[in-house]
Structures are given as C-alpha cells and as structure tokens.
Enzyme design. Structure first.
Site, PDB file in Angstrom:
ATOM      1  N   LYS A 157       0.832  -1.210   0.000  1.00 56.52           N
ATOM      2  CA  LYS A 157       0.000   0.000   0.000  1.00 56.52           C
ATOM      3  C   LYS A 157       0.868   1.263   0.000  1.00 56.52           C
ATOM      4  O   LYS A 157       0.563   2.238  -0.679  1.00 56.52           O
ATOM      5  CB  LYS A 157      -0.965  -0.021   1.204  1.00 56.52           C
ATOM      6  CG  LYS A 157      -2.109  -1.013   0.977  1.00 56.52           C
ATOM      7  CD  LYS A 157      -2.821  -1.448   2.236  1.00 56.52           C
ATOM      8  CE  LYS A 157      -3.723  -2.662   1.901  1.00 56.52           C
ATOM      9  NZ  LYS A 157      -4.387  -3.238   3.069  1.00 56.52           N
ATOM     10  N   GLN A 209      -4.999  -2.412   9.521  1.00 55.44           N
ATOM     11  CA  GLN A 209      -4.837  -3.697   8.845  1.00 55.44           C
ATOM     12  C   GLN A 209      -5.462  -4.807   9.687  1.00 55.44           C
ATOM     13  O   GLN A 209      -5.185  -4.934  10.881  1.00 55.44           O
ATOM     14  CB  GLN A 209      -3.334  -3.972   8.617  1.00 55.44           C
ATOM     15  CG  GLN A 209      -3.019  -5.256   7.882  1.00 55.44           C
ATOM     16  CD  GLN A 209      -3.442  -5.251   6.427  1.00 55.44           C
ATOM     17  OE1 GLN A 209      -3.572  -4.209   5.806  1.00 55.44           O
ATOM     18  NE2 GLN A 209      -3.666  -6.428   5.871  1.00 55.44           N
ATOM     19  N   ASP A 232     -11.000   2.385   4.087  1.00 49.28           N
ATOM     20  CA  ASP A 232     -11.446   1.023   3.774  1.00 49.28           C
ATOM     21  C   ASP A 232     -12.952   0.918   3.576  1.00 49.28           C
ATOM     22  O   ASP A 232     -13.443  -0.107   3.110  1.00 49.28           O
ATOM     23  CB  ASP A 232     -11.080   0.108   4.951  1.00 49.28           C
ATOM     24  CG  ASP A 232      -9.855  -0.749   4.681  1.00 49.28           C
ATOM     25  OD1 ASP A 232      -9.538  -0.964   3.506  1.00 49.28           O
ATOM     26  OD2 ASP A 232      -9.236  -1.196   5.657  1.00 49.28           O
TER      27      ASP A 232
HETATM   28  N1  LIG Z   1      -8.008  -3.199   6.829  1.00 44.31           N
HETATM   29  C1  LIG Z   1      -7.734  -4.050   5.851  1.00 44.31           C
HETATM   30  N2  LIG Z   1      -7.972  -3.691   4.565  1.00 44.31           N
HETATM   31  C2  LIG Z   1      -7.693  -4.555   3.540  1.00 44.31           C
HETATM   32  O1  LIG Z   1      -7.920  -4.221   2.366  1.00 44.31           O
HETATM   33  C3  LIG Z   1      -7.129  -5.841   3.859  1.00 44.31           C
HETATM   34  C4  LIG Z   1      -6.894  -6.147   5.214  1.00 44.31           C
HETATM   35  N3  LIG Z   1      -7.218  -5.253   6.176  1.00 44.31           N
HETATM   36  N4  LIG Z   1      -6.365  -7.340   5.569  1.00 44.31           N
HETATM   37  C5  LIG Z   1      -5.962  -8.319   4.581  1.00 44.31           C
HETATM   38  C6  LIG Z   1      -6.749  -8.198   3.302  1.00 44.31           C
HETATM   39  C7  LIG Z   1      -6.081  -8.854   2.106  1.00 44.31           C
HETATM   40  N5  LIG Z   1      -5.888  -7.792   1.136  1.00 44.31           N
HETATM   41  C8  LIG Z   1      -5.211  -7.938  -0.086  1.00 44.31           C
HETATM   42  C9  LIG Z   1      -4.839  -6.874  -0.864  1.00 44.31           C
HETATM   43  C10 LIG Z   1      -4.107  -7.032  -2.018  1.00 44.31           C
HETATM   44  C11 LIG Z   1      -3.725  -8.274  -2.455  1.00 44.31           C
HETATM   45  C12 LIG Z   1      -2.913  -8.401  -3.679  1.00 44.31           C
HETATM   46  O2  LIG Z   1      -2.640  -7.414  -4.352  1.00 44.31           O
HETATM   47  N6  LIG Z   1      -2.456  -9.603  -4.045  1.00 44.31           N
HETATM   48  C13 LIG Z   1      -1.649  -9.785  -5.228  1.00 44.31           C
HETATM   49  C14 LIG Z   1      -0.444 -10.662  -5.013  1.00 44.31           C
HETATM   50  C15 LIG Z   1      -0.605 -11.800  -4.054  1.00 44.31           C
HETATM   51  C16 LIG Z   1       0.706 -12.488  -3.656  1.00 44.31           C
HETATM   52  O3  LIG Z   1       1.516 -12.838  -4.564  1.00 44.31           O
HETATM   53  O4  LIG Z   1       0.941 -12.700  -2.446  1.00 44.31           O
HETATM   54  C17 LIG Z   1      -2.517 -10.328  -6.338  1.00 44.31           C
HETATM   55  O5  LIG Z   1      -3.632 -10.784  -6.064  1.00 44.31           O
HETATM   56  O6  LIG Z   1      -2.102 -10.281  -7.501  1.00 44.31           O
HETATM   57  C18 LIG Z   1      -4.123  -9.385  -1.713  1.00 44.31           C
HETATM   58  C19 LIG Z   1      -4.858  -9.224  -0.545  1.00 44.31           C
HETATM   59  C20 LIG Z   1      -6.319  -6.610   1.653  1.00 44.31           C
HETATM   60  N7  LIG Z   1      -6.807  -6.780   2.893  1.00 44.31           N
END
Ligand SMILES: Nc1nc(=O)c2c([nH]1)NC[C@@H]1CN(c3ccc(C(=O)N[C@@H](CCC(=O)O)C(=O)O)cc3)C=[N+]21
Length: 282
Positions: free
Chosen positions: A53, A97, A120
């Site tokens: 982020k 988070q 969020d």
């Molecule tokens: N307050 C809060 N807000 C959130 O938005 C939040 C959170 N907590 N806790 C965890 C989850 C999970 N999450 C992700 C965001 C981006 C990818 C992402 O960009 N993943 C990549 C790469 C994955 C990899 O290779 O590990 C993809 O899908 O291409 C994944 C998961 C946001 N979250």
C-alpha cells in the site's frame, strides 16, 4: 483455456493513472493526500500488504504515514493510535490492517475511526450509508470487483449474481453494492449454511467467490459463459490458492486470475478512496 481474463493487474494500473492525475490536480491547489496504515504485530502477510500500500501511494503521489505496534499492544494502545490519526491533519484517510491480534475487539477499533477518514469503507457509519444509498467510501474489494467487471464490459444490470461468503470485507457489502439502482443486479448471498451451493452457482451469470475455501467453485458448477471472480486467498504448499478451480477457465466466459485479479483492484480502490476523501475536503 476459453475464458477471457479479468485482468486486475492491468485495470489497477489504469486506475492508478487516473488517481495520479487527480492527485496532481489537488497538488495544484496545495493539497497532498495522505494515507495512514496501522499495523499491529508481525504477521508477514499483513506486513507485505501494508508495504504494498505504501509503494502504491508513492507511485501516485499520495503521502503515507505508517503506524506500527507490537503484537503485544493493548486495546488502549491501538485505540490511542486511531485517535492520533483522527487528529492528524496530514492524514486524509487510513486503514487498520486486519486481522488484529487475538483478544483485541476489532469492531470497537473500527468504530473509533473517524468515518470521514475511513479509507477502507468498513466503518459502521459508512456501511450504513451504503445501505441507505448515499455516497461514502466503499469497501475496497467489492468496489474493485465492480470496476473490474465494468471495465471489461461484463453486463451487470439484470445479471443474476451469486456471492459466496458473507464476510464484512467482501461478501456482505458486495451484495449491497450490486443491488444499488446504479448496478441493478439480482444478488443471492450464499454462505456455509447454504443447502445447495452448486445449484445456486449454476444459475449465476456472475459468481463472486469469497469463501476462502480452495477450489470450492468447481467447473461443473459454472454456467457456460459466466463471469467468475476469485477473491479467495488461501495458502497451499506456500502458493496462493483461490476459491476457483483451474478447469473453470474451460467453462466460464470471464475469470479473474488469482493472483493478478481482485487483489490489485483492492489496492487501487484504496487509493481511489483516499483521493476522493481529499477531493471532498478540498
Ligand atoms: N483493513 C484491511 N484492509 C484490507 O484491504 C485488507 C486487510 N485489512 N487485511 C488483509 C486483506 C487482504 N488484502 C489484499 C490486498 C491485495 C492483495 C494483492 O494485491 N495480491 C496480489 C499478489 C498476491 C501475492 O503474490 O501474495 C494479487 O492478487 O495479484 C491481496 C490481498 C487486503 N486486505
């Protein structure tokens, strides 16, 4: 592989370009948006997301403020960090988070976020605005899914949508968003208590799979030509396993890959929420 890819990586890049232009327009008025993050503990996954982020912010010209607390932080210490960001004029919006360490009352913490700084879109007030159909920050993952569908010209109005999962971050708000007049879909929200999941999924033009159960959406459950969004993030043998089985690509019309689909869109919409908060205040 017959399905078209719902390319989250490319779409997120386009959205980031649009956000960067909006940030530049704000800069001309002397406004620099700032995203805060609160990270508690040292879960490597959470740290990885938060780092991503901040990298995204740097790319589009959003300042970032990082608050880190040890895994041993108390409820009071976490709440103090939230109050500090509420009061900090450099912080346009922020996220806490999730998940927070065991023993912490997550909903109490989320409830203390200033709704006007809720990047969020998960504050009860903003979820309430969504129910009421008023403009407010939207939960990033459902918002990203709608943008991903729109920008690939997948018809949403009148579509039968099956959402699998009733979690607060994805499934529940996804249903609210897609049933707004502006989206006009018909939504069935399935969950672990659903008696015949396969029958529901088979009737869907759009499937949003947010159960967190690897491969729960099998090819024989998918209507030919349907759009399938893979939100699930599980780790199997160190690799990301989505909720959608690989052979769904042979049946579906569109599939969002995982990684490279919904994840990058979630990140892009967080930036869009922050810039929108800055614009509404400027
Ligand atoms: N307050 C809060 N807000 C959130 O938005 C939040 C959170 N907590 N806790 C965890 C989850 C999970 N999450 C992700 C965001 C981006 C990818 C992402 O960009 N993943 C990549 C790469 C994955 C990899 O290779 O590990 C993809 O899908 O291409 C994944 C998961 C946001 N979250």
């Amino acid at each position: 592989m017959t399905a078209q890819k719902l390319d989250g990586t490319a779409t997120a890049k386009a959205i980031k370009g649009e956000v960067a232009a909006r940030v530049a327009a704000l800069a001309a008025k002397g406004v620099v948006p700032g995203l805060g993050t609160v990270l508690v503990g040292d879960d490597p996954g959470s740290r990885w997301y938060v780092n991503g982020k901040h990298k995204d912010c740097a790319e589009v010209g959003i300042a970032s403020l990082r608050v880190e607390l040890p895994a041993t932080a108390t409820q009071e210490e976490i709440e103090a960090a939230v109050r500090e960001l509420n009061a900090d004029p450099a912080c346009t919006g922020y996220i806490v988070q999730l998940p927070l360490p065991k023993g912490i009352d997550e909903n109490r913490v989320l409830g203390l976020i200033d709704p006007a700084k809720d990047a969020d879109g998960l504050h009860p007030t903003n979820l309430g605005w969504l129910v009421l159909g008023e403009d407010a920050p939207l939960p990033c993952t459902p918002f990203g899914i709608v943008e991903l569908l729109r920008r690939h010209d997948v018809p949403i109005a009148g579509a039968e949508v099956v959402v699998v999962g009733r979690g607060v971050t994805v499934g529940r708000p996804m249903g609210l968003l897609l049933t707004r007049r502006s989206e006009n879909a018909t939504v069935t929200l399935c969950h672990t208590g659903t008696r015949d999941l396969a029958a529901h999924v088979r009737s869907a033009d759009i499937v949003v799979a947010a159960a967190g159960v690897p491969g729960i959406i099998a090819a024989d459950m998918v209507k030919p030509g349907a759009a399938v969004l893979d939100v699930g993030v599980s780790r199997v043998d160190g690799k990301i396993a989505g909720d959608v089985a690989d052979d769904v690509w042979d049946v579906a019309g569109w599939v969002s890959p995982n990684p490279g689909g919904v994840g990058p869109m979630t990140r892009a919409m967080l930036l869009a929420n922050v810039v929108a908060l800055a614009e509404s205040r400027a």
